[in-house]
Each structure stands twice: as structure tokens, then as C-alpha cells.
Design a protein around this motif. Structure first.
Motif, short mmCIF file in Angstrom:
data_model
loop_
_atom_site.label_atom_id
_atom_site.label_comp_id
_atom_site.label_asym_id
_atom_site.label_seq_id
_atom_site.Cartn_x
_atom_site.Cartn_y
_atom_site.Cartn_z
N GLY A 26 0.80 -1.21 0.00
CA GLY A 26 0.00 0.00 0.00
C GLY A 26 0.84 1.26 0.00
O GLY A 26 0.35 2.33 0.38
N LEU A 27 2.11 1.16 -0.45
CA LEU A 27 3.03 2.30 -0.38
C LEU A 27 3.72 2.53 -1.72
O LEU A 27 3.90 1.60 -2.52
N TRP A 28 4.12 3.78 -1.95
CA TRP A 28 4.99 4.13 -3.06
C TRP A 28 6.43 3.96 -2.61
O TRP A 28 6.78 4.23 -1.47
N GLY A 29 7.29 3.54 -3.55
CA GLY A 29 8.70 3.38 -3.24
C GLY A 29 9.46 4.69 -3.40
O GLY A 29 8.87 5.77 -3.57
N ASP A 30 10.78 4.60 -3.36
CA ASP A 30 11.64 5.77 -3.52
C ASP A 30 11.64 6.25 -4.97
O ASP A 30 11.39 5.46 -5.90
N LEU A 31 11.96 7.52 -5.16
CA LEU A 31 12.09 8.05 -6.51
C LEU A 31 13.31 7.47 -7.20
O LEU A 31 14.37 7.29 -6.58
N ILE A 32 13.15 7.17 -8.48
CA ILE A 32 14.23 6.64 -9.31
C ILE A 32 14.41 7.61 -10.47
O ILE A 32 13.43 8.09 -11.04
#
Length: 394
Positions: free
Chosen positions: A197-203
Motif C-alpha cells: 500500500g506504499l509508493w517506493g523511492d524516486l528513481i
């Protein structure tokens, strides 16, 4: 003299035939072709078959079993409120109104593509991503992560959806131009997982520093959807830099791939990304009345290059004149089918068998998003004009 009596032998239990064993029968039904009419036809055999074929739990197994070879049910018209256009014939034809998504008051959907039976669309008014399963009706709304939202307000955001491991969980990958400096442009991406249910780090990745091809910033082009091949997602980049953006799902990394120079001389949008024959990244390049199928190859020294494979001469398969224009409008990954327009008609062609089908006449050229999924028609609710009914798994 007493009479000898024969001892009666105990009767052995009756051996069930495969069709009398529910577990075996469900395994047999599970292997029916994944066409919309398969389970309804099986349910007509008897009440027992009907009970198995209409069980929601069995249908979920049926979808999972055929997730790698789903039929091409139809196409969504991105420019007409995601209206659905069926491509199968009766009795497998899905009624056009079966898959319908209604925006809220004043809302507008911008579809970004379909994959694994899911549709990813941008709900423009609240600026949210919507993941929709047209077969079950399930919807999941996602806020664009803050690291991308500020850029998405200034330029076009693109994305792709995919199921993870064939199960219920899915991932959404969003990509967008990451800055306003046209001399040192970069692309940002972020991954959402329904499991957490989460977004990961920016790439991020830098775009090649070249002489600008236009006065426009580079966009992750939304005119053609992402294509998935061998664990990576690919989008077209258009603007100052024209090429391909790659997102490696395992490494969670971005990369940029150059396309053959002559394809850019013909115009940015004369090529489409596709799965190459045998797997991997491929390009479909339209020139005159032909389709050229290109494949990305790596030699023994690890150097990547493009190689031309087959050429499909459309004028030898269709009645076309020299002045006919051809426009590619969509690609179905699992079925290896291309949708294209020419001579006032929309066609679909299977790239392997070269079987063509004329869908309908049209002078309007919208963006079509092919929809591949396992769907089954319903039983006992009354048969419609399409010859099949609908299971309602909502």
C-alpha cells in the motif's frame, strides 16, 4: 447333514469415474479454453457441472490458470470515455456496455494502458491514478506521490500497471520528465505496490545531452502505451530527445535506449514498441505499405544493436493503393496483435500467422488500448442479443 453355506464376500466400494469426482472434474474444467463461452457451455451439461462452473472461487482459479494466455476481448477507446469495443465473434463476443467506467461530475479519464486484466487511468479532476479491473469491477485509487506530483502538474505523466506473480496484488509504475532544464533533462519514476500500500523511492536517470531536436521538452509519450518484455517496461520518449525509456522491474532502475536513426528521419511516431519475435525488446517500423519488425540484440562483447527481422508487405495482404496511408494504433502483448488504420478501416493483424480482421469503418483515429483478460459469460439470467450472458463478479 448340514448344508454348506457360502460366505458372501464384502462388496468393494464403487470406483468413481473421473467425471464423478468433483476434484478431478474441476481440474478438467480448469483446462477448458479461456473463451467467454467455455464455462457457460460446460454448465449446461448437468446441475453438478453448473455448480462447479458458476462457483466464484473456481472462476478465480480459472482466471489465474489462464493468466499467461488470456484472449483479446476488445479495445478501449481512450478518447471516448473509455468506451469498450469488442473484437470477438459470437458466442464469445462481450457486449459493448459490459465494461463501463463512469467519471464523477466534471471528471475526465485519461487511460494509460491495460495489462494483466487491469486498466490504468488518470482521473484528471482529482489528479489521482485509478486501477480498474473491468471483469470484477474492482477499483483502487492512488494519490500521485509528492515527488512526482509537482512535475505532473507541469507536464504529462505516464505509467503502466501489472500484476505481481499472477496473484491479486499489482504494481503501478509512473514516469515523468523531472525538471525544466532542457539542456540537462532527466526522467523520474516511482513504483506503487498493492501488497504494501506504499509508493517506493524516486528513481531517476539523465537523458543524453544532444542537440535539441525540437523546442519542446522531452515527454514520456502518452500517445502509445508501455510495452512489457522480459521483465522491463518500455515507453517512447518524444521531444528534445526521441528514443525509448526502459524501467527494469527487478533492478528498479531506469535506462535510455537509442532507436535506429532512419526511424527518426521519418518522424517521431512512425515506430512502435513491441515484443520481439522470440522475446525481448522489438520495434514495429511502418514505412510506406510495409511493417518492419526489428529486434534488440546483444553480441558476445555485450554490445547492443538493432537488427531487422521480417518485413510484412501490407499491400500483398490487403487491397491497398500506392497512396494509402497506414497508422499504427495499438499493440496487444499477449496475443501479438497489431491494430492499425488504413483506407478508412480499422484492422487487426496477428503478426505471427498474418491473419487479418477488419473491425469497422472509421475516419476518426483515436488511441486504442487492447484489453486482454479472462472473462466468462453468465448463465440463467436470460440470453442477450450477443448470444451470451454475463457473470457479475462485482
Amino acid at each position: 447333514m448340514s448344508c454348506l453355506r457360502r460366505r458372501s464376500r464384502p462388496r468393494s466400494p464403487a470406483v468413481k469415474t473421473p467425471l464423478e469426482d468433483d476434484d478431478l472434474l474441476s481440474e478438467i474444467l480448469l483446462r477448458l479454453p479461456p473463451q467467454p463461452s467455455s464455462l457457460p457451455r460446460a454448465s449446461l451439461v448437468c446441475k453438478r457441472w453448473r455448480s462447479l462452473a458458476t462457483d466464484p472461487g473456481f472462476f478465480r482459479r480459472f482466471r489465474r490458470h489462464h493468466r499467461r494466455n488470456p484472449p483479446l476481448l476488445g479495445i478501449f477507446n481512450r478518447d471516448a470515455d473509455l468506451s469498450f469495443i469488442p473484437t470477438l465473434e459470437a458466442p464469445n463476443r462481450v457486449p459493448p456496455g459490459r465494461f463501463s467506467l463512469q467519471p464523477g461530475d466534471g471528471g475526465r479519464f485519461l487511460s494509460l494502458g491495460c495489462r494483466h486484466g487491469l486498466v490504468l487511468t488518470l482521473d484528471v479532476k482529482p489528479n489521482q491514478m485509478l486501477v480498474w479491473d473491468p471483469v470484477t469491477g474492482d477499483q483502487h485509487r492512488l494519490d500521485i506521490p509528492p515527488g512526482l506530483a509537482t512535475h505532473a502538474e507541469k507536464t504529462t505523466v505516464n505509467g503502466a500497471v501489472l500484476r505481481v506473480g499472477g496473484g491479486a496484488h499489482f504494481q503501478v509504475v509512473l514516469a515523468v520528465n523531472g525538471n525544466d532544464d532542457r539542456q540537462h533533462e532527466r526522467v523520474l519514476a516511482c513504483v506503487y505496490s498493492s501488497a504494501t500500500g506504499l509508493w517506493g523511492d524516486l528513481i531517476s536517470t539523465r537523458l543524453p545531452s544532444e542537440v535539441p531536436r525540437s523546442g519542446c521538452p522531452t515527454l514520456v509519450f502518452t500517445g502509445k502505451t508501455a510495452v512489457m518484455a522480459r521483465g522491463s517496461l518500455y515507453w517512447i520518449l518524444a521531444g528534445n530527445f526521441a528514443g525509448i525509456l526502459e524501467f527494469d522491474l527487478e533492478k528498479q532502475s531506469l535506462g535510455v535506449i537509442q532507436v535506429p536513426v532512419h526511424m527518426l528521419e521519418e518522424g517521431d511516431y512512425q515506430f512502435s514498441i513491441m515484443q520481439a519475435e522470440g522475446g525481448g525488446l522489438g520495434l514495429l517500423f511502418q514505412t510506406d505499405l510495409s511493417f518492419q519488425l526489428w529486434k534488440r540484440k546483444t553480441d558476445c562483447d555485450g554490445v547492443d544493436s538493432w537488427a531487422l527481422g521480417r518485413t510484412i508487405e501490407l499491400d500483398k495482404l490487403l487491397c491497398l493503393d500506392l497512396w494509402s496511408s497506414v497508422i499504427i494504433l495499438g499493440f496487444a502483448e499477449n496475443n501479438n496483435v497489431v491494430f492499425f488504420w488504413t483506407s478508412g478501416n480499422l484492422f487487426m493483424v496477428h503478426l505471427e500467422s498474418l491473419q487479418f480482421k477488419t473491425l469497422f469503418e472509421t475516419t476518426i483515429l483515436p488511441h486504442y488500448h487492447p484489453f486482454e483478460s479472462v472473462y466468462t459469460a453468465d448463465v440463467g439470467v436470460g440470453v442477450g442479443h450477443d448470444g451470451v450472458d454475463l457473470f457479475h463478479h462485482t
